[in-house]
Design an enzyme around this catalytic site. Structure first.
Site, PDB file in Angstrom:
ATOM      1  N   HIS A  28      63.157  46.894  21.604  1.00 29.12           N
ATOM      2  CA  HIS A  28      62.641  45.747  21.573  1.00 29.12           C
ATOM      3  C   HIS A  28      62.151  45.326  19.979  1.00 29.12           C
ATOM      4  O   HIS A  28      62.577  44.095  19.375  1.00 29.12           O
ATOM      5  CB  HIS A  28      61.304  45.170  22.196  1.00 29.12           C
ATOM      6  N   LYS A  58      57.179  45.390  35.098  1.00 24.75           N
ATOM      7  CA  LYS A  58      55.664  45.703  35.915  1.00 24.75           C
ATOM      8  C   LYS A  58      54.760  45.046  35.127  1.00 24.75           C
ATOM      9  O   LYS A  58      54.541  45.236  34.081  1.00 24.75           O
ATOM     10  CB  LYS A  58      55.813  46.898  36.463  1.00 24.75           C
TER      11      LYS A  58
END
Lengths: 280, 185
Positions: free
Chosen positions: B39, B104
């Protein structure tokens, strides 16, 4: 004096890390199964079923239960009548970790420097806690601690006046803030007393206690029950999707402390709860 | 639960409009993986005006760093990692056309808004169920940042990959609703 060759330690460590990553401990499997009877949320039940299925697949295929195969935490209780031959204890443990993570197809999740963040490539160094005990045996406990649950852990230096209520509030606040992140159903280890560095270690040791064993002291045993009941009233539920089963167990370990202090630490573990102990 | 909804990746608007928080979905098609380090790199690439390692339009990003596969296997254990660590980078990726991410745990309020504004959804797969989830990954190849090891970008082909809709386009939040329903004061 009893002599133990370093390779006995490294081989044992390597095998233990493979074992705990592939095979869900029986006490956890049984606790998840039991939770299925209590859980009211349909989504929660579905999650619990999938976690049981995950454990079965992992064991069958020898594939890790979770892709985060953890940072290696190793507790060594070394009998004072033991001499380790060939290499020092720390090297023996780290060689074992490197071998286990490589041979076992486990993920290497350790970076050399907290800011520069280059992967060490073999999941070492392990975090090693040693103690010297009487006798001529070596007790080795390994734990694979994932980042998700470890990140949600916390420590606080409470005032002694905060008492039981202060402890309960801090534990609940920590679990509530963690919410779905540490992969509930969680296991909660609480360390009370000692000092700034000991309380978190007590919390980690509390996580090593089997799920069907409680604190030997009646006061703390009650506190464990109260905390579990309050945590499971938070509504977080399996995977945080809402439900009755947020935690499978709360274990508390305590130690004497300073007249001015009430240190409390909460170490959260995920439902994979990977640890095992052997003696050589 | 309203039965399992089938999603074909890359996603289109019609599929996204049909999703509601709490739905269980089954994903088919191609998805891309990226976690913390990837990222950071993609973020820098976009900021520098360079080309992303894959075309983001309509794609799903899966926050995962799998274990190495045993010989002859497609992938090792491959469950989701905690999403909120990607919060810093998410809005920019959504602006570039990413339509869903799988992870999650909860996200910040700001990120929740960013999903809605960009017409994207947040999906949650079962944390700690990497063995089970790996069975739904039928192909995997590293397409960028190989030096990052488990954090490299994989292009994955998935079949029936299970997840739950957590934030939908209508501002609903499965975590909030679930906790509210089961909390005892």
């Amino acid at each position: 004096m009893r002599e133990v060759h370093w390779e006995r330690i490294s081989k044992a460590v390597a095998e233990l890390f493979k074992k705990i990553n592939y095979y869900l401990n029986e006490d956890v499997y049984n606790a998840l199964k039991k939770s299925l009877e209590i859980e009211e949320s349909p989504v929660g039940k579905r999650v619990l079923c999938q976690l049981l299925e995950n454990a079965e697949i992992a064991a069958e295929e020898r594939i890790p239960l979770c892709q985060d195969t953890g940072i290696a935490v190793v507790f060594i209780s070394l009998g004072q009548e033991v001499i380790i031959k060939g290499k020092n204890l720390e090297d023996a443990v780290n060689i074992g970790v490197a071998e286990g993570y490589s041979e076992g197809y486990l993920r290497k999740s350790v970076v050399r420097d907290p800011i520069k963040r280059i992967n060490t490539g073999n999941n070492t160094p392990a975090i090693i806690h040693t103690e010297i005990i009487p006798g001529d045996k070596i007790k080795i406990t390994v734990s694979a601690k994932g980042g998700g649950s470890e990140n949600m852990s916390a420590m606080s230096m409470l005032s002694p006046a905060a008492g039981s209520e202060g402890i309960i509030d801090f534990v609940l606040e920590t679990v509530k803030r963690a919410g779905p992140n540490p992969c509930p159903p969680i296991i909660v280890g609480v360390g009370v007393g000692g000092n700034f560095e000991l309380a978190p270690l007590l919390a980690k040791k509390a996580l090593l206690r089997p799920l069907n064993e409680k604190n030997e002291d009646e006061f703390w045993r009650n506190m464990e029950d109260i905390l579990l009941q309050k945590i499971n009233s938070l509504g977080i539920g399996p995977q945080g999707f809402g439900g009755r089963i947020t935690a499978l167990k709360v274990s508390i370990e305590t130690f004497p402390c300073h007249i001015a202090s009430l240190p409390v630490a909460v170490n959260i573990d995920c439902h994979c709860h990977r640890h095992w102990t052997i003696e050589i | 639960m309203n039965g399992v909804k089938r999603l074909s990746a890359p996603l289109n608007e019609k599929q996204l409009l049909n999703l509601r928080a709490g739905d269980e979905v089954s994903i088919y098609g191609v998805i891309y993986t990226a976690r913390d380090a990837a990222h950071k790199r993609i973020y820098e690439i976009i900021k520098n005006g360079d080309k992303m390692p894959f075309d983001p339009e309509g794609q799903i990003i899966y926050y995962v760093g799998p274990t190495p596969p045993r010989p002859g296997r497609v992938i090792g254990s491959a469950g989701p990692t905690t999403s909120c660590r990607m919060d810093k980078y998410t809005p920019l990726l959504l602006e570039k056309g990413i339509k869903a991410v799988i992870g999650k745990g909860k996200r910040s309020e700001e990120i929740k808004k960013s999903f809605i504004e960009n017409g994207a959804v947040y999906l949650v797969a079962l944390g700690g169920a990497g063995a089970l989830l790996s069975r739904h990954i039928v192909r995997a190849e590293v397409i960028a940042f190989e030096d990052l090891g488990p954090e490299a970008i994989y292009k994955m082909e998935v079949e029936g990959f299970p997840a739950f809709v957590c934030y939908d386009l209508y501002g609903r939040d499965l975590f909030e609703e679930g906790i509210k329903k089961y909390r005892k004061e």
